[in-house]
Design a protein around this motif. Structure first.
Motif, PDB file in Angstrom:
ATOM      1  N   GLU A 112       0.935  13.375  -8.797  1.00  0.00           N
ATOM      2  CA  GLU A 112       1.006  12.284  -9.730  1.00  0.00           C
ATOM      3  C   GLU A 112       1.523  11.000  -8.985  1.00  0.00           C
ATOM      4  O   GLU A 112       1.089   9.931  -9.332  1.00  0.00           O
ATOM      5  N   PHE A 113       2.533  11.078  -8.191  1.00  0.00           N
ATOM      6  CA  PHE A 113       3.002   9.989  -7.537  1.00  0.00           C
ATOM      7  C   PHE A 113       1.715   9.317  -6.689  1.00  0.00           C
ATOM      8  O   PHE A 113       1.701   8.156  -6.802  1.00  0.00           O
ATOM      9  N   CYS A 114       1.027  10.294  -6.041  1.00  0.00           N
ATOM     10  CA  CYS A 114      -0.049   9.532  -5.181  1.00  0.00           C
ATOM     11  C   CYS A 114      -1.155   9.054  -5.892  1.00  0.00           C
ATOM     12  O   CYS A 114      -1.639   7.756  -5.777  1.00  0.00           O
ATOM     13  N   ILE A 115      -1.331   9.485  -7.137  1.00  0.00           N
ATOM     14  CA  ILE A 115      -2.372   8.884  -7.953  1.00  0.00           C
ATOM     15  C   ILE A 115      -1.799   7.687  -8.607  1.00  0.00           C
ATOM     16  O   ILE A 115      -2.696   6.707  -8.649  1.00  0.00           O
ATOM     17  N   ALA A 116      -0.661   7.714  -8.986  1.00  0.00           N
ATOM     18  CA  ALA A 116       0.114   6.198  -9.414  1.00  0.00           C
ATOM     19  C   ALA A 116      -0.055   5.105  -8.416  1.00  0.00           C
ATOM     20  O   ALA A 116      -0.093   4.129  -8.633  1.00  0.00           O
ATOM     21  N   ILE A 117       0.347   5.334  -7.282  1.00  0.00           N
ATOM     22  CA  ILE A 117       0.067   4.294  -6.271  1.00  0.00           C
ATOM     23  C   ILE A 117      -1.138   4.059  -5.707  1.00  0.00           C
ATOM     24  O   ILE A 117      -1.586   3.150  -5.126  1.00  0.00           O
ATOM     25  N   GLY A 118      -2.188   5.095  -5.921  1.00  0.00           N
ATOM     26  CA  GLY A 118      -3.660   4.951  -5.647  1.00  0.00           C
ATOM     27  C   GLY A 118      -3.993   5.324  -4.133  1.00  0.00           C
ATOM     28  O   GLY A 118      -5.134   5.118  -3.640  1.00  0.00           O
ATOM     29  N   CYS A 119      -3.133   6.570  -3.811  1.00  0.00           N
ATOM     30  CA  CYS A 119      -3.427   7.021  -2.488  1.00  0.00           C
ATOM     31  C   CYS A 119      -4.211   8.211  -2.563  1.00  0.00           C
ATOM     32  O   CYS A 119      -3.675   9.221  -3.459  1.00  0.00           O
ATOM     33  N   LYS A 120      -5.295   8.390  -1.972  1.00  0.00           N
ATOM     34  CA  LYS A 120      -6.181   9.669  -2.263  1.00  0.00           C
ATOM     35  C   LYS A 120      -6.117  10.834  -1.084  1.00  0.00           C
ATOM     36  O   LYS A 120      -6.291  11.879  -1.306  1.00  0.00           O
TER      37      LYS A 120
END
Ligand code: SAM
Ligand code: SF4
Ligand code: SF4
Length: 335
Positions: free
Chosen positions: A196-204
């Motif tokens: 969820e954190f990665c999706i929120a900051i846009g990191c795939k």
């Protein structure tokens, strides 16, 4: 695998724009032949070198596998100065290498880090940096943007989320970035939190590491190959996020070692500022044991040869440092 492919394809495109020297290609060819023949004594130098810029760290993660080697009382002696770096650059280990990484401790503690990064950009190497992000602020972060490495690993912990978010936002157009974090058998649902954190900051790009039990501490945190919950979690996460994220999963540790496929003893070294060698990413530089790049043929000394010999044996026998390492039965980098 999707994450690795993504990174390697992009790194290959980068290499095409600024191709490595012929000696690097020849050295890599020798490595591939030795890998195929499972040679023990090697006539090349490792395609991957990772230089510790310092043994100090500003964080004090209880799990850190660098263990007692972190923050030694004589740390100043081990900080990589620009002059130390230039000596390493002149050595065949550096000249022949395809990838040069900077690591620590926390690499940005070293005061000459930006001069080193500036020079590294000119050397036609695939450059990598792994950092906890906390020291990259203001002018330092601006400087880093100008000197961005090809590949940047941002380690995610409970204490540095805002730092990772900030550094990711500034660096995402400059480097190929992945976020790496440790998952533990005792708290598998943390995976969702990280995603969820990665999706929120846009990191795939996400790399999950298995917990490495330094000094065999907290064995209950290690994910073993009979962990059914982990298998179910992976399947569910891949179904839900597989199309939008490139996830590299932690390799479960085998309950019973039946094969060994770690390539580190034949393709990788950690180096300290004095050229002292550490034989793999779980073995910080230790000149007294693994030798130094400034000695003749140190990479073929007793300790390095011993490690390769055990790695080649078909038996269950393995070095105690290797036993609970996720890389033992599934090589992380594969190249
Ligand atoms: C030793 S740190 C050095 C670079 C920097 N200080 C950082 O934290 O990114 C490199 C990586 O090792 C990982 N690491 C440290 N201890 C570990 C352990 N016991 N098991 C698995 N990975 C570990 C960290 O999470 C980090 O991504
Ligand atoms: S930030 Fe990195 S080097 Fe520092 S203690 Fe944590 S894992 Fe170890
Ligand atoms: S299995 Fe792990 S500890 Fe052993 S040589 Fe490979 S990376 Fe190092």
């Amino acid at each position: 695998m999707k994450l690795l492919l993504n990174i390697y394809i992009r790194a290959f495109i980068r290499l095409c724009k600024s191709p490595p020297h012929l000696r690097v290609v020849l050295n890599y060819g020798k490595y591939l032949i030795a890998r195929y023949r499972r040679n023990i004594e090697l006539s090349y130098t490792p395609p991957n070198i990772v230089i510790y810029t310092t043994k100090n760290c500003n964080l004090n993660c209880s799990f850190c596998f660098i263990g007692d080697d972190l923050n030694p009382s004589n740390a100043k002696e081990y900080e990589l100065s620009y002059e130390d770096y230039l000596k390493i650059v002149e050595n065949k280990f550096f000249k022949n290498s395809l990838r040069v990484g900077l690591l620590g401790g926390e690499p940005f503690i070293a005061k000459d880090i930006f001069r080193i990064l500036e020079d590294l950009r000119k050397r036609r190497k695939v450059s990598t940096v792994v950092t906890n992000s906390t020291l990259l602020k203001g002018e330092r972060l601006n400087r880093f943007k100008e000197l961005a490495p090809d590949i940047l690993g941002l380690s995610l912990y409970d204490t540095n989320r805002e730092d990772v978010r900030r550094v990711y936002a500034e660096m995402k157009d400059k480097s190929i970035i992945w976020i790496q974090t440790i998952i533990e058998a005792t708290s598998l649902s943390y995976v969702y939190d990280v995603l969820e954190f990665c999706i929120a900051i846009g990191c795939k790009n996400i790399r999950f590491s298995n917990y490495y039990p330094t000094y065999n501490q907290s064995m209950e945190k290690v994910i073993f190959d009979d962990n059914e919950d982990y298998k179910i979690l992976r399947t569910n996460v891949e179904k839900k996020f597989g199309k939008i994220l490139n996830i590299d999963w932690a390799a479960p540790v085998a309950r019973k070692v039946s094969s060994k496929s770690c390539l580190q003893p034949i393709n990788y070294v950690h180096l300290d500022n004095q050229g002292g060698i550490g034989a793999c990413f779980m073995r910080p530089p230790k000149k007294e044991v693994y030798g130094s790049i400034f000695e003749d043929n140190a990479w073929n000394n007793e300790a390095n040869i011993g490690l390769r010999t055990v790695m080649n044996e078909p038996s269950e026998n393995c070095d105690p440092t290797c036993r609970y390492c996720e890389n033992l039965t599934e090589d992380l980098y594969k190249i």
